[in-house]
Design a protein around this motif. Structure first.
Motif, PDB file in Angstrom:
ATOM      1  N   VAL A  20      13.589  -4.612  -3.554  1.00 50.64           N
ATOM      2  CA  VAL A  20      12.955  -3.285  -3.531  1.00 50.64           C
ATOM      3  C   VAL A  20      13.983  -2.232  -3.124  1.00 50.64           C
ATOM      4  O   VAL A  20      15.067  -2.554  -2.636  1.00 50.64           O
ATOM      5  CB  VAL A  20      11.746  -3.249  -2.563  1.00 50.64           C
ATOM      6  N   ASP A  21      13.628  -0.960  -3.320  1.00 47.78           N
ATOM      7  CA  ASP A  21      14.543   0.132  -2.968  1.00 47.78           C
ATOM      8  C   ASP A  21      14.453   0.477  -1.490  1.00 47.78           C
ATOM      9  O   ASP A  21      15.434   0.919  -0.897  1.00 47.78           O
ATOM     10  CB  ASP A  21      14.208   1.377  -3.802  1.00 47.78           C
ATOM     11  N   VAL A  22      13.275   0.331  -0.904  1.00 47.25           N
ATOM     12  CA  VAL A  22      13.081   0.764   0.481  1.00 47.25           C
ATOM     13  C   VAL A  22      12.004  -0.100   1.150  1.00 47.25           C
ATOM     14  O   VAL A  22      11.110  -0.621   0.472  1.00 47.25           O
ATOM     15  CB  VAL A  22      12.731   2.288   0.536  1.00 47.25           C
ATOM     16  N   PHE A  23      12.142  -0.246   2.462  1.00 42.64           N
ATOM     17  CA  PHE A  23      11.172  -1.016   3.252  1.00 42.64           C
ATOM     18  C   PHE A  23      10.587  -0.086   4.302  1.00 42.64           C
ATOM     19  O   PHE A  23      11.322   0.494   5.108  1.00 42.64           O
ATOM     20  CB  PHE A  23      11.889  -2.199   3.915  1.00 42.64           C
ATOM     21  N   LEU A  24       9.258   0.069   4.278  1.00 41.45           N
ATOM     22  CA  LEU A  24       8.572   0.881   5.286  1.00 41.45           C
ATOM     23  C   LEU A  24       7.848  -0.037   6.259  1.00 41.45           C
ATOM     24  O   LEU A  24       7.028  -0.862   5.853  1.00 41.45           O
ATOM     25  CB  LEU A  24       7.575   1.845   4.629  1.00 41.45           C
ATOM     26  N   THR A  25       8.172   0.096   7.543  1.00 47.55           N
ATOM     27  CA  THR A  25       7.543  -0.711   8.578  1.00 47.55           C
ATOM     28  C   THR A  25       7.663   0.039   9.906  1.00 47.55           C
ATOM     29  O   THR A  25       7.762   1.273   9.900  1.00 47.55           O
ATOM     30  CB  THR A  25       8.159  -2.138   8.580  1.00 47.55           C
ATOM     31  N   PRO A  68      -0.746  11.226  12.404  1.00 46.87           N
ATOM     32  CA  PRO A  68       0.381  11.832  13.123  1.00 46.87           C
ATOM     33  C   PRO A  68       0.653  11.172  14.471  1.00 46.87           C
ATOM     34  O   PRO A  68      -0.270  10.793  15.186  1.00 46.87           O
ATOM     35  CB  PRO A  68      -0.063  13.287  13.323  1.00 46.87           C
ATOM     36  N   THR A  69       1.954  11.017  14.782  1.00 43.27           N
ATOM     37  CA  THR A  69       2.367  10.459  16.070  1.00 43.27           C
ATOM     38  C   THR A  69       3.550  11.283  16.592  1.00 43.27           C
ATOM     39  O   THR A  69       4.148  12.049  15.844  1.00 43.27           O
ATOM     40  CB  THR A  69       2.856   9.005  15.912  1.00 43.27           C
ATOM     41  N   ALA A  70       3.880  11.069  17.870  1.00 44.99           N
ATOM     42  CA  ALA A  70       5.021  11.775  18.460  1.00 44.99           C
ATOM     43  C   ALA A  70       6.308  11.373  17.756  1.00 44.99           C
ATOM     44  O   ALA A  70       7.205  12.194  17.543  1.00 44.99           O
ATOM     45  CB  ALA A  70       5.109  11.459  19.946  1.00 44.99           C
ATOM     46  N   GLN A  71       6.416  10.102  17.396  1.00 41.80           N
ATOM     47  CA  GLN A  71       7.642   9.627  16.752  1.00 41.80           C
ATOM     48  C   GLN A  71       7.868  10.266  15.389  1.00 41.80           C
ATOM     49  O   GLN A  71       8.976  10.639  15.041  1.00 41.80           O
ATOM     50  CB  GLN A  71       7.623   8.098  16.570  1.00 41.80           C
ATOM     51  N   GLY A  72       6.812  10.366  14.611  1.00 42.61           N
ATOM     52  CA  GLY A  72       6.972  10.788  13.222  1.00 42.61           C
ATOM     53  C   GLY A  72       7.611   9.669  12.415  1.00 42.61           C
ATOM     54  O   GLY A  72       7.354   8.495  12.662  1.00 42.61           O
ATOM     55  N   VAL A 124      12.433   2.886   6.253  1.00 44.02           N
ATOM     56  CA  VAL A 124      11.592   3.966   6.773  1.00 44.02           C
ATOM     57  C   VAL A 124      10.789   3.376   7.922  1.00 44.02           C
ATOM     58  O   VAL A 124      10.099   2.360   7.753  1.00 44.02           O
ATOM     59  CB  VAL A 124      10.656   4.530   5.674  1.00 44.02           C
ATOM     60  N   ASP A 125      10.913   3.977   9.109  1.00 45.67           N
ATOM     61  CA  ASP A 125      10.247   3.476  10.310  1.00 45.67           C
ATOM     62  C   ASP A 125       9.181   4.480  10.740  1.00 45.67           C
ATOM     63  O   ASP A 125       9.474   5.616  11.108  1.00 45.67           O
ATOM     64  CB  ASP A 125      11.293   3.288  11.415  1.00 45.67           C
ATOM     65  N   ALA A 126       7.924   4.051  10.661  1.00 44.41           N
ATOM     66  CA  ALA A 126       6.819   4.874  11.166  1.00 44.41           C
ATOM     67  C   ALA A 126       6.386   4.260  12.497  1.00 44.41           C
ATOM     68  O   ALA A 126       6.772   3.139  12.823  1.00 44.41           O
ATOM     69  CB  ALA A 126       5.675   4.864  10.159  1.00 44.41           C
ATOM     70  N   ALA A 127       5.606   4.956  13.268  1.00 47.37           N
ATOM     71  CA  ALA A 127       5.144   4.404  14.546  1.00 47.37           C
ATOM     72  C   ALA A 127       4.248   3.187  14.282  1.00 47.37           C
ATOM     73  O   ALA A 127       3.453   3.190  13.339  1.00 47.37           O
ATOM     74  CB  ALA A 127       4.376   5.462  15.316  1.00 47.37           C
ATOM     75  N   HIS A 128       4.395   2.163  15.101  1.00 48.23           N
ATOM     76  CA  HIS A 128       3.633   0.918  14.955  1.00 48.23           C
ATOM     77  C   HIS A 128       2.128   1.223  14.798  1.00 48.23           C
ATOM     78  O   HIS A 128       1.481   0.740  13.859  1.00 48.23           O
ATOM     79  CB  HIS A 128       3.905   0.056  16.203  1.00 48.23           C
ATOM     80  N   TRP A 129       1.605   2.027  15.704  1.00 46.84           N
ATOM     81  CA  TRP A 129       0.173   2.358  15.664  1.00 46.84           C
ATOM     82  C   TRP A 129      -0.223   2.984  14.317  1.00 46.84           C
ATOM     83  O   TRP A 129      -1.262   2.643  13.736  1.00 46.84           O
ATOM     84  CB  TRP A 129      -0.175   3.301  16.828  1.00 46.84           C
ATOM     85  N   THR A 158      12.564  10.650  -4.503  1.00 44.25           N
ATOM     86  CA  THR A 158      13.728  10.410  -3.654  1.00 44.25           C
ATOM     87  C   THR A 158      13.270   9.804  -2.336  1.00 44.25           C
ATOM     88  O   THR A 158      12.088   9.890  -1.975  1.00 44.25           O
ATOM     89  CB  THR A 158      14.481  11.720  -3.358  1.00 44.25           C
ATOM     90  N   LEU A 159      14.218   9.223  -1.608  1.00 40.42           N
ATOM     91  CA  LEU A 159      13.900   8.663  -0.295  1.00 40.42           C
ATOM     92  C   LEU A 159      13.352   9.770   0.607  1.00 40.42           C
ATOM     93  O   LEU A 159      12.434   9.534   1.394  1.00 40.42           O
ATOM     94  CB  LEU A 159      15.154   8.029   0.315  1.00 40.42           C
ATOM     95  N   ARG A 160      13.899  10.983   0.448  1.00 40.97           N
ATOM     96  CA  ARG A 160      13.422  12.124   1.245  1.00 40.97           C
ATOM     97  C   ARG A 160      11.938  12.381   0.959  1.00 40.97           C
ATOM     98  O   ARG A 160      11.141  12.570   1.858  1.00 40.97           O
ATOM     99  CB  ARG A 160      14.256  13.366   0.906  1.00 40.97           C
ATOM    100  N   GLU A 161      11.599  12.365  -0.336  1.00 44.75           N
ATOM    101  CA  GLU A 161      10.199  12.619  -0.721  1.00 44.75           C
ATOM    102  C   GLU A 161       9.289  11.482  -0.260  1.00 44.75           C
ATOM    103  O   GLU A 161       8.151  11.712   0.167  1.00 44.75           O
ATOM    104  CB  GLU A 161      10.094  12.787  -2.245  1.00 44.75           C
ATOM    105  N   PHE A 162       9.816  10.264  -0.331  1.00 45.37           N
ATOM    106  CA  PHE A 162       9.009   9.118   0.096  1.00 45.37           C
ATOM    107  C   PHE A 162       8.713   9.206   1.601  1.00 45.37           C
ATOM    108  O   PHE A 162       7.590   8.943   2.045  1.00 45.37           O
ATOM    109  CB  PHE A 162       9.717   7.804  -0.245  1.00 45.37           C
ATOM    110  N   ALA A 163       9.742   9.591   2.378  1.00 49.17           N
ATOM    111  CA  ALA A 163       9.539   9.729   3.822  1.00 49.17           C
ATOM    112  C   ALA A 163       8.551  10.862   4.119  1.00 49.17           C
ATOM    113  O   ALA A 163       7.713  10.746   5.031  1.00 49.17           O
ATOM    114  CB  ALA A 163      10.875   9.994   4.509  1.00 49.17           C
ATOM    115  N   ALA A 164       8.629  11.930   3.326  1.00 50.90           N
ATOM    116  CA  ALA A 164       7.705  13.049   3.515  1.00 50.90           C
ATOM    117  C   ALA A 164       6.271  12.606   3.198  1.00 50.90           C
ATOM    118  O   ALA A 164       5.310  13.036   3.845  1.00 50.90           O
ATOM    119  CB  ALA A 164       8.111  14.222   2.625  1.00 50.90           C
TER     120      ALA A 164
END
Ligand SMILES: [Zn+2]
Length: 286
Positions: free
Chosen positions: A201-206, A164-168, A227-232, A150-156
């Motif tokens: 695709v189903d999801v884009f992570l950047t 790890p970052t402050a943003q998560g 899905v947005d992760a911190a740039h760094w 699931t998208l939830r599992e993918f984000a996890a």
């Protein structure tokens, strides 16, 4: 012991400067081509903390993904933050070399490292480089999951496996939607939505996703999950990949280089206060 010029020649073969975007500023920022190199530090950002870390480590070369100077400057006065970095480096005989958009589109490049960190199977580039007959180079990567989640599992997965970052991790989309095919692109990716949509695709992570592009992508008849992760965090895995590449070159040439990957978090966001009342879309990963 190799000279800086020999190490740079090897790096240029991995990430040819000619493949950098026109607006980019890649290559050697400071350093004596004849200086002997023994210890190399890899980092995302050429900030003072990283320069200080290199001094402490006794490194004589820093390789960063982001440029120190992207536009012209008329001063390296030590009262400016970039000037202070330059002074620290030169006073301590430390060279600085940048591989930015030339590392993004390389094979392996920044998004290969990102996909690798997420344990995704890569099927090809998101935006193929038309000059690559093998079709392996280009911006971003399209990947497949061996087992749909699931998208939830993918984000996890992203929260657990990226540094790890402050943003998560931020998510836009139905947390229960199934995810099989994914596009990833290290760094700021909101200019790639059209290509992501075309890739089906189903999801884009950047990273660095802004309100309006995301809102518009969500309002389409076939909304794009994001899905947005911190740039760094999306670019840091490249440091480990690049260090391993240089290790292999060093071994081949008998250079005996010592390579280090900085663990210093240089993501500029330093804290995150979750809303006191959770948003109504429950189930967002934490
Ligand atoms: Zn970046």
């Amino acid at each position: 012991m190799p000279r800086l010029s020999e190490v740079i020649a090897a790096l240029d073969a991995l990430w040819p400067p000619s493949r950098a975007e026109q607006w980019d500023a890649v290559g050697t920022v400071c350093g004596d081509p004849d200086a002997e190199i023994t210890r190399v530090l890899f980092a995302v950002d050429p900030v003072q903390e990283i320069a200080d870390e290199a001094v402490e480590l006794g490194a004589d070369l820093i390789i960063t993904h982001h440029p120190l100077y992207l536009r012209g400057t008329t001063t390296v006065e030590a009262g400016t933050f970039k000037g202070r970095v330059v002074h620290t480096l030169i006073k301590n005989d430390i060279a600085l070399h940048v591989a930015h958009t030339n590392a993004d589109t390389a094979s392996p490049g920044v998004s290969d490292a990102l996909a690798g960190a997420l344990d995704l199977r890569i099927t090809g580039p998101l935006v193929p480089d038309p000059s690559d007959p093998e079709g392996r180079r280009g911006l971003g990567r399209i990947c497949e999951l061996d087992h749909p989640e699931t998208l939830r599992e993918f984000a996890a997965r992203a929260a657990a496996w990226l540094p790890p970052t402050a943003q998560g991790i931020r998510v836009a989309g139905d947390p229960d939607m199934p995810v099989r095919r994914v596009a990833v692109s290290g760094g700021s990716g909101d200019s790639l939505f059209e290509q992501v949509r075309a890739a089906g695709v189903d999801v884009f992570l950047t990273a660095d996703l802004r309100h309006h592009p995301v809102s518009e992508a969500r309002e389409q008849s076939r909304p794009l999950a994001l899905v947005d992760a911190a740039h760094w965090a999306t670019e840091w895995p490249w440091c480990e990949q690049a260090a391993a590449q240089l290790d292999a070159i060093s071994e081949r040439h008998g250079w005996g280089l010592r390579t280090h990957v900085s663990r210093t978090v240089t993501d500029p966001w330093t804290a995150h206060a979750p809303s006191v009342t959770p948003p109504s879309i429950s189930g967002a990963p934490n």
